[in-house]
Design a protein around this motif. Structure first.
Motif, PDB file in Angstrom:
ATOM      1  N   ALA A 141     -22.006 -77.721 -51.196  1.00 40.26           N
ATOM      2  CA  ALA A 141     -22.363 -78.045 -52.727  1.00 40.26           C
ATOM      3  C   ALA A 141     -22.098 -79.450 -53.130  1.00 40.26           C
ATOM      4  O   ALA A 141     -22.919 -80.181 -53.699  1.00 40.26           O
ATOM      5  N   MET A 142     -20.956 -79.900 -52.522  1.00 38.83           N
ATOM      6  CA  MET A 142     -20.655 -81.408 -52.626  1.00 38.83           C
ATOM      7  C   MET A 142     -21.716 -82.302 -52.069  1.00 38.83           C
ATOM      8  O   MET A 142     -21.758 -83.433 -52.656  1.00 38.83           O
ATOM      9  N   LYS A 143     -22.270 -81.918 -51.161  1.00 40.28           N
ATOM     10  CA  LYS A 143     -23.242 -82.567 -50.292  1.00 40.28           C
ATOM     11  C   LYS A 143     -24.531 -82.490 -50.610  1.00 40.28           C
ATOM     12  O   LYS A 143     -25.643 -83.025 -50.157  1.00 40.28           O
ATOM     13  N   ASN A 144     -24.939 -81.454 -51.541  1.00 41.77           N
ATOM     14  CA  ASN A 144     -26.255 -81.053 -51.968  1.00 41.77           C
ATOM     15  C   ASN A 144     -26.432 -80.556 -53.345  1.00 41.77           C
ATOM     16  O   ASN A 144     -26.046 -79.730 -53.472  1.00 41.77           O
ATOM     17  N   GLU A 145     -27.072 -81.278 -54.151  1.00 41.06           N
ATOM     18  CA  GLU A 145     -27.119 -81.106 -55.437  1.00 41.06           C
ATOM     19  C   GLU A 145     -28.223 -79.860 -55.854  1.00 41.06           C
ATOM     20  O   GLU A 145     -28.255 -79.586 -56.936  1.00 41.06           O
ATOM     21  N   ASN A 146     -28.805 -79.572 -54.833  1.00 37.84           N
ATOM     22  CA  ASN A 146     -29.469 -78.299 -55.086  1.00 37.84           C
ATOM     23  C   ASN A 146     -28.760 -76.944 -54.834  1.00 37.84           C
ATOM     24  O   ASN A 146     -29.430 -75.851 -55.134  1.00 37.84           O
ATOM     25  N   ILE A 147     -27.519 -76.871 -54.668  1.00 37.60           N
ATOM     26  CA  ILE A 147     -26.782 -75.974 -54.596  1.00 37.60           C
ATOM     27  C   ILE A 147     -25.647 -75.802 -55.553  1.00 37.60           C
ATOM     28  O   ILE A 147     -25.029 -76.779 -56.035  1.00 37.60           O
ATOM     29  N   ASP A 148     -25.769 -74.525 -55.994  1.00 36.90           N
ATOM     30  CA  ASP A 148     -24.669 -73.981 -57.029  1.00 36.90           C
ATOM     31  C   ASP A 148     -23.786 -73.017 -56.838  1.00 36.90           C
ATOM     32  O   ASP A 148     -24.259 -72.229 -55.646  1.00 36.90           O
ATOM     33  N   ILE A 149     -22.666 -72.683 -57.440  1.00 44.26           N
ATOM     34  CA  ILE A 149     -21.687 -71.544 -56.963  1.00 44.26           C
ATOM     35  C   ILE A 149     -21.458 -70.726 -58.158  1.00 44.26           C
ATOM     36  O   ILE A 149     -20.966 -71.287 -59.160  1.00 44.26           O
ATOM     37  N   ILE A 150     -21.544 -69.340 -58.320  1.00 45.89           N
ATOM     38  CA  ILE A 150     -20.949 -68.780 -59.293  1.00 45.89           C
ATOM     39  C   ILE A 150     -19.856 -67.770 -58.722  1.00 45.89           C
ATOM     40  O   ILE A 150     -20.322 -67.177 -57.668  1.00 45.89           O
ATOM     41  N   THR A 151     -18.634 -67.751 -59.181  1.00 44.15           N
ATOM     42  CA  THR A 151     -17.482 -66.757 -58.597  1.00 44.15           C
ATOM     43  C   THR A 151     -17.456 -65.680 -59.427  1.00 44.15           C
ATOM     44  O   THR A 151     -18.027 -65.425 -60.778  1.00 44.15           O
ATOM     45  N   GLY A 152     -16.949 -64.624 -58.831  1.00 41.59           N
ATOM     46  CA  GLY A 152     -16.584 -63.378 -59.827  1.00 41.59           C
ATOM     47  C   GLY A 152     -17.780 -62.499 -59.922  1.00 41.59           C
ATOM     48  O   GLY A 152     -18.159 -61.546 -60.641  1.00 41.59           O
TER      49      GLY A 152
END
Length: 143
Positions: A81-92
């Motif tokens: 995600a740090m290298k690609n603005e098209n990626i996001d992450i949700i935890t839990g």
């Protein structure tokens, strides 16, 4: 539309996806990644890249649903995600969050779904004792 990668320790990702299919049908553009003993973040990055490159998702929006903040599935996804603005992450991730994400992935933008999931996440955890404390005894009596 965006793709979803569910990544978690053990069988959790596969189990969430299987349970989700029982409730809302087969998923499209949803991929599961299991993190196994002896693996590390490099192994997970390889697994993620196999999906991303193999499915032609390199230029697509991707949402990672992972189990633990700071766990290896999260750490590996955050490196991408740090290298690609098209990626996001949700935890839990849990079953309600997975279902909401899956059911909205084709009709809403990634950012909109992430915002919605953050809003509803607290409501996916309910304590019976808290609910019972708010029910009056008269409500429990049958006529």
């Amino acid at each position: 539309m965006f793709s979803i990668i569910v990544a978690a320790h053990g069988n959790l990702a596969a189990s969430l996806m299987e349970s989700g299919e029982m409730i809302s049908g087969e998923a499209e553009n949803v991929y599961g990644v299991e993190f196994r003993p002896g693996e590390n973040t490099d192994t997970l990055i390889e697994k993620y890249n196999i999906i991303i490159n193999g499915e032609g998702l390199a230029d697509s929006k991707i949402l990672f649903l992972v189990d633990l903040f700071g766990g290896s599935p999260y750490n590996a996804a955050s490196m991408l995600a740090m290298k690609n603005e098209n990626i996001d992450i949700i935890t839990g991730v849990n079953l309600p969050i997975y279902l909401e994400t899956k059911m909205n992935q084709n009709s809403k933008e990634l950012e909109e779904v992430v915002s919605y999931i953050k809003e509803i996440a607290p409501s996916t955890v309910v304590s019976f004792k808290d609910l019972a404390a708010n029910v009056e005894e008269d409500d429990l009596d049958e006529d």
